[in-house]
Write a protein that holds these residues in place. Structure first.
Motif, PDB file in Angstrom:
ATOM      1  N   LEU A 146       0.833  -1.190   0.000  1.00  0.00           N
ATOM      2  CA  LEU A 146       0.000   0.000   0.000  1.00  0.00           C
ATOM      3  C   LEU A 146       0.873   1.248   0.000  1.00  0.00           C
ATOM      4  O   LEU A 146       1.915   1.292   0.653  1.00  0.00           O
ATOM      5  CB  LEU A 146      -0.896   0.021   1.244  1.00  0.00           C
ATOM      6  N   GLN A 164      -2.565   5.688   0.611  1.00  0.00           N
ATOM      7  CA  GLN A 164      -3.599   4.694   0.909  1.00  0.00           C
ATOM      8  C   GLN A 164      -3.630   4.361   2.394  1.00  0.00           C
ATOM      9  O   GLN A 164      -4.701   4.238   2.994  1.00  0.00           O
ATOM     10  CB  GLN A 164      -3.347   3.430   0.087  1.00  0.00           C
ATOM     11  N   LYS A 165      -2.460   4.222   2.988  1.00  0.00           N
ATOM     12  CA  LYS A 165      -2.392   3.932   4.421  1.00  0.00           C
ATOM     13  C   LYS A 165      -3.023   5.064   5.230  1.00  0.00           C
ATOM     14  O   LYS A 165      -3.755   4.826   6.198  1.00  0.00           O
ATOM     15  CB  LYS A 165      -0.939   3.725   4.852  1.00  0.00           C
ATOM     16  N   GLU A 201      -5.335   7.213   4.229  1.00  0.00           N
ATOM     17  CA  GLU A 201      -6.787   7.237   4.031  1.00  0.00           C
ATOM     18  C   GLU A 201      -7.476   6.136   4.836  1.00  0.00           C
ATOM     19  O   GLU A 201      -8.563   6.338   5.384  1.00  0.00           O
ATOM     20  CB  GLU A 201      -7.112   7.094   2.539  1.00  0.00           C
ATOM     21  N   ILE A 202      -6.845   4.972   4.910  1.00  0.00           N
ATOM     22  CA  ILE A 202      -7.414   3.870   5.699  1.00  0.00           C
ATOM     23  C   ILE A 202      -7.409   4.247   7.179  1.00  0.00           C
ATOM     24  O   ILE A 202      -8.390   4.011   7.902  1.00  0.00           O
ATOM     25  CB  ILE A 202      -6.616   2.566   5.471  1.00  0.00           C
ATOM     26  N   TRP A 205     -10.136   6.672   7.849  1.00  0.00           N
ATOM     27  CA  TRP A 205     -11.459   6.021   7.835  1.00  0.00           C
ATOM     28  C   TRP A 205     -11.761   5.403   9.193  1.00  0.00           C
ATOM     29  O   TRP A 205     -12.859   5.560   9.731  1.00  0.00           O
ATOM     30  CB  TRP A 205     -11.512   4.955   6.742  1.00  0.00           C
ATOM     31  N   PHE A 206     -10.800   4.692   9.748  1.00  0.00           N
ATOM     32  CA  PHE A 206     -11.010   4.067  11.053  1.00  0.00           C
ATOM     33  C   PHE A 206     -11.229   5.116  12.139  1.00  0.00           C
ATOM     34  O   PHE A 206     -12.087   4.946  13.015  1.00  0.00           O
ATOM     35  CB  PHE A 206      -9.831   3.167  11.418  1.00  0.00           C
TER      36      PHE A 206
END
Length: 304
Positions: A9, A13-14, A16-17, A20-21
């Motif tokens: 990733l 991307q990391k 954004e993840i 999200w959490f």
């Protein structure tokens, strides 16, 4: 052919993840989630970037309240009171709180400037409504906080012009030791329409709850409503608005209680079939009638 290795990733991307959490943390649990997210990412720089973007959004969407120094009161972190990214006004005390979003604390306060406050005419309506809402919240929400903001028209000096007040109510009950957390959030916009001498109310209510004892059950219920009343004096308008808010919120809470009291007898039972597709109960007392059971019994020599 060898399996292709999974692509690593990217840092974006990391991040954004991680965001999200953080943004989807249940009420009152973002600090616990952040601790785990930081450990999983294992990159302080990346975590700080994600946290600096996620925490302000989470705090404002959850309408968290933060105690101001000197016990002068609580400030609600909401876009309606946002002056800068870290400054939020408390209209009741006319103080501006400087907030550390990630630590969720108030680091300092300053008096609000004149241009940050509404005119005397609008303040008269705001102050009267604040007093009525404060009384209502004290009766209805044991740990609730509230504030009344001027949404539009803060420079209106007298009759003949429209303006808007916004009521923000936030109540939270955090009990992680009992495996449950919850919050109530409601925002009411009231448009004072001078020409037609009417007040138009629009409410958005949101209830969140998380139970995690030997499981993980979350509730996220939302409701919108509208109402109107006549434009009166500041005191009479405040009483009318408070009564309307009380009525709608009580009705919604009652409907929620009725819905969830019926869950065991309705929703939960509908989650699975009362009978299999054959419309007959499984004969546990006589399983030898099924060929698979006979074959297994014969193969293993059971019953010989």
């Amino acid at each position: 052919m060898a399996d292709e290795e999974e692509a690593e990733l990217s840092e974006k991307q990391k991040k954004e993840i991680a965001k999200w959490f953080l943004l989807n943390s249940p009420p009152g649990e973002i600090q616990f989630v952040a601790k785990d997210v930081k450990a999983v990412i294992n990159d302080d720089v990346l975590y700080k970037e994600a946290a600096s973007e996620a925490f302000p959004l989470y705090n404002k969407s959850h309408l968290i309240s933060i105690e101001m120094p000197g016990r002068i009161g609580d400030v609600i972190v909401t876009s309606y009171g946002e002056l800068t990214e870290t400054e939020f006004i408390d209209p009741r005390t006319a103080q501006v709180a400087v907030v550390d979003h990630i630590k969720q604390v108030c680091t300092e306060v300053r008096p609000a400037l004149d241009e940050e406050l509404p005119s005397a005419y609008v303040e008269d309506f705001r102050c009267a409504l604040d007093a009525e809402i404060l009384k209502y919240v004290g009766e209805a929400y044991p740990k609730g906080v509230c504030s009344v903001y001027c949404g539009n028209g803060k420079d209106v000096e007298g009759p003949g012009f429209d303006f808007e007040l916004v009521v923000v109510i936030s109540a939270a009950r955090h009990s992680p030791q009992n495996f449950c957390n919850g919050s109530w959030r409601s925002v009411w916009s009231i448009e004072f329409k001078d020409e037609i001498q009417m007040l138009e109310l629009k409410g958005k209510l949101q209830v969140g709850a998380h139970y995690f004892e030997e499981g993980n059950v979350q509730l996220d219920a939302k409701h919108e409503c509208k109402d109107t009343t006549i434009f009166q004096s500041s005191e009479d308008s405040a009483i009318a608005i408070s009564n309307i808010i009380r009525q709608h919120e009580t009705e919604y809470l009652t409907s929620l209680e009725a819905s969830y009291s019926n869950l065991p007898d309705t929703t939960f039972k509908d989650l699975r079939r009362k009978l299999p597709v054959t419309r007959t109960l499984f004969p546990w007392q006589n399983t030898l009638q099924f060929s698979l059971t006979r074959d297994i019994t014969k193969e293993l020599g059971i019953g010989k």
